[in-house]
Design a protein around this motif. Structure first.
Motif, PDB file in Angstrom:
ATOM      1  N   LYS A  46      54.444 -48.107 -16.003  1.00 20.75           N
ATOM      2  CA  LYS A  46      54.750 -48.508 -17.369  1.00 20.75           C
ATOM      3  C   LYS A  46      56.187 -48.181 -17.735  1.00 20.75           C
ATOM      4  O   LYS A  46      56.841 -48.912 -18.450  1.00 20.75           O
TER       5      LYS A  46
ATOM      6  N   LYS B 174      45.826 -52.948 -27.285  1.00 21.34           N
ATOM      7  CA  LYS B 174      46.920 -53.046 -28.230  1.00 21.34           C
ATOM      8  C   LYS B 174      48.227 -53.267 -27.470  1.00 21.34           C
ATOM      9  O   LYS B 174      48.442 -52.737 -26.385  1.00 21.34           O
ATOM     10  N   ASN B 175      49.097 -54.050 -28.095  1.00 23.60           N
ATOM     11  CA  ASN B 175      50.466 -54.228 -27.583  1.00 23.60           C
ATOM     12  C   ASN B 175      50.500 -54.733 -26.146  1.00 23.60           C
ATOM     13  O   ASN B 175      51.160 -54.162 -25.270  1.00 23.60           O
TER      14      ASN B 175
ATOM     15  N   ASP C  62      52.036 -55.113 -19.582  1.00 23.11           N
ATOM     16  CA  ASP C  62      51.762 -53.764 -20.037  1.00 23.11           C
ATOM     17  C   ASP C  62      50.895 -53.801 -21.282  1.00 23.11           C
ATOM     18  O   ASP C  62      50.871 -54.807 -22.005  1.00 23.11           O
ATOM     19  N   TRP C  63      50.204 -52.710 -21.511  1.00 17.92           N
ATOM     20  CA  TRP C  63      49.392 -52.565 -22.715  1.00 17.92           C
ATOM     21  C   TRP C  63      49.143 -51.083 -22.949  1.00 17.92           C
ATOM     22  O   TRP C  63      49.347 -50.260 -22.049  1.00 17.92           O
ATOM     23  N   ASP C  64      48.742 -50.761 -24.175  1.00 12.08           N
ATOM     24  CA  ASP C  64      48.435 -49.371 -24.485  1.00 12.08           C
ATOM     25  C   ASP C  64      47.155 -48.958 -23.773  1.00 12.08           C
ATOM     26  O   ASP C  64      46.266 -49.777 -23.516  1.00 12.08           O
ATOM     27  N   ASP C  65      47.066 -47.669 -23.472  1.00 13.27           N
ATOM     28  CA  ASP C  65      45.852 -47.161 -22.839  1.00 13.27           C
ATOM     29  C   ASP C  65      44.629 -47.455 -23.702  1.00 13.27           C
ATOM     30  O   ASP C  65      44.665 -47.316 -24.934  1.00 13.27           O
TER      31      ASP C  65
ATOM     32  N   ASN D 245      47.211 -48.133 -17.034  1.00 10.28           N
ATOM     33  CA  ASN D 245      47.539 -49.405 -17.664  1.00 10.28           C
ATOM     34  C   ASN D 245      48.813 -49.986 -17.065  1.00 10.28           C
ATOM     35  O   ASN D 245      49.710 -49.262 -16.648  1.00 10.28           O
TER      36      ASN D 245
END
Length: 573
Positions: A27, A107-108, A123-126, A156
């Motif tokens: 990440k 999210k994100n 990528d994404w939030d855990d 992630n």
């Protein structure tokens, strides 16, 4: 119910063990310039976004199965009433792309381009409670076996090669995550969303004209490698390191090394290195050249290997040297407050005094101004006590960590452990040593472990010197008694000289051939580095050969005549 539990466990195992392309980018590798996609841009094409939650254990009637299904519709998306989705991160000002649907546990979620690896990064939030992810990317729809990316991830994020897609192309991203909420409850969170592939050109580094070198470089040579670190030159595409023994050239006779620079490399410091496991002349001529296209910028430095080469804690005997005496205990030997041990401590101090006086007067004959700061009565910081959990009185024999048994050799773990413990102790008191060197304006520091052994001890006094072990941390082990005799000033002087570059003359080594040892045995030798004496009045001599190996003279005829190894201080002849 058993069937349902078995199915749930099987699904979890498949999620964690299915083979896939493991991503190499974490990440943290997202570029800082990579924009998070806008979540307020009007949707211009239909986007299917689904959060699916399935419970694998659902036999209890009072715990209904949770599930959500995608809303099926044949009507086009109503773009006039679409609500923005909350997100964090900067919104790009140029080239807006489709809205990312971030919902449920995810999210994100973003796709960015990493120019350093030429890969796209998803990528994404855990996901809270997540135990691994499966990432699938495909151009034809949501799938469990993506044609562009099919990865199992413990964390992630994921990547895929840039050549697999085209800028502006829309891809389908599906992420699955198994979430454990405490056995027997577990569920799977699914994300599905469409993304437009960003254009790598948006991430390109602006063209920068070739700059100039600024500041002085940091140059070190450890006897094997030379390192040249300098401030980077703007716009550079390639650096060249050239080292020559006579003049500045672009193709040095000692080395020529090149280093290609990535267009996205923004490193402030550039380090160039070369393997130079050889004897260097006193002065070498270093040229570093920065290239871009047909243009170049040069920086040139003359480096004095005689004075600037690293030689451990004890570098050059012509100078001021601090001696720190460490009275060490181990599981078999101790220093106590007994009258005998107090007398032994006084004997050690007296032997040390005779040794340093002899060293100062002997080196002065070669023009050296050697001075030793050693007396702990004048400065208590020069005497330390230490206790070790490993035995220090282990016989060294050939002073190596290898033990040969027939045709097989192995590491002597006891010796290696002893060495590591003593080395670590010294490295942990380096700040104390720095204070002493600063106070006395000293050039060198010598650490001597004093081990209170009895006459039955079989371990020989020895030095872990830079010239033999190529370690910057050097020290000496003095055993008060060995093979029924006490060690006196001759031994102290002999071992101290090892740290400054001398070698034993009574046995074969990689520097001293057996033929030379036989020659000395047959013709006699009174060198301090030959067999020792248990005397405080030293009758051995500091010969021309010791002067050569400590750098006080640059030539000795026996080196060429008998094939001896050259001094670390050798500067060409």
């Amino acid at each position: 119910m058993k069937k349902s539990i078995l199915s749930g466990l099987l699904a979890a195992v498949m999620m964690l063990n299915t083979s896939g392309c493991i991503a190499t980018i974490k990440k943290s590798e997202k570029t800082t310039s990579a924009a998070t996609y806008s979540t307020t841009t009007t949707v211009t094409t239909a986007i299917t976004s689904t959060t699916a939650t399935t419970t694998t254990v659902a036999e209890a009637e009072d715990e209904p199965v949770e599930s959500t299904k995608p809303v099926e519709s044949t009507k086009p998306a109503d773009t006039t009433t679409a609500k923005p989705v909350e997100t964090t991160g900067p919104v790009p000002e140029e080239k807006p792309v489709e809205t990312i649907q971030s919902y449920g546990a995810y999210k994100n979620v973003t796709i960015t381009y990493n120019p350093k690896t030429n890969r796209y990064v998803i990528d994404w939030d855990d996901v809270p409670g997540g135990r691994g992810y499966r990432l699938d990317v495909d151009r034809y729809g949501y799938t469990d076996n993506g044609g562009i990316c099919d990865e199992l991830r413990q964390t992630n994020g994921g990547t895929f090669k840039a050549e697999l897609v085209k800028p502006g192309e829309v891809v389908y991203v599906k992420i699955r995550c198994t979430v454990y909420e405490g056995r027997p409850n577990e569920k799977e969170e699914i994300f599905e969303g469409k993304f437009m592939i960003p254009d790598p050109a948006d991430y390109a580094k602006p063209d920068v004209p070739l700059g100039e070198f600024t500041g002085e470089p940091d140059i070190t040579w450890d006897g094997r490698y030379i390192y040249v670190s300098t401030l980077s030159v703007p716009g550079t595409e390639k650096y060249c390191l050239s080292i020559d023994s006579e003049r500045y050239t672009d193709n040095g006779d000692l080395c020529t090394e090149t280093k290609e620079i990535s267009p996205w490399d923004d490193s402030e410091i550039i380090t160039l290195s070369s393997f130079l496991d050889q004897t260097l002349p006193q002065y070498v001529y270093i040229r570093v050249t920065a290239y871009k296209g047909g243009k170049s910028a040069k920086a040139e430095f003359r480096y004095n290997t005689y004075t600037e080469k690293l030689f451990g804690d004890a570098k050059y005997i012509d100078g001021k040297t601090i001696i720190v005496s460490i009275f060490a205990d181990d599981p078999t030997t101790k220093w106590t407050d007994s009258a005998a041990d107090k007398q032994m401590t006084e004997d050690v101090r007296e032997s040390m005094r005779h040794a340093v006086e002899w060293l100062e007067s002997s080196t002065a004959k070669y023009g050296a101004n050697s001075e030793f700061i050693w007396d702990w009565r004048k400065d208590s910081r020069l005497k330390l006590t230490a206790s070790f959990g490993v035995e220090l009185d282990i016989p060294e024999h050939d002073r190596s960590f290898e033990v040969t048994d027939g045709n097989e050799s192995s590491v002597n773990n006891d010796l290696a452990e002893k060495y590591s413990a003593q080395k670590d102790y010294i490295e942990n008191i380096e700040s104390r040593a720095d204070e002493l060197k600063k106070k006395y304006n000293a050039d060198n520091i010598v650490y001597i472990y004093i081990i209170n052994t009895d006459g039955e001890n079989q371990a020989n006094c020895h030095a872990y010197s830079y010239s033999r072990y190529r370690s910057e941390t050097e020290f000496i082990n003095i055993y008060t008694k060995e093979h029924g005799r006490s060690h006196k000033a001759n031994t102290y002087a002999h071992e101290i000289l090892h740290l400054f570059g001398t070698h034993d003359l009574y046995c074969e080594s990689d520097i001293i051939p057996q033929s030379y040892v036989d020659h000395l045995d047959a013709n006699g030798c009174n060198s301090i580095m030959y067999y020792g004496q248990s005397k405080d009045i030293i009758t051995r001599e500091f010969t021309d050969l010791e002067a050569y190996y400590t750098g006080l003279i640059n030539y000795h005829e026996d080196v060429e005549k008998w094939g001896l190894g050259k001094s670390d201080f050798y500067v060409g002849h």
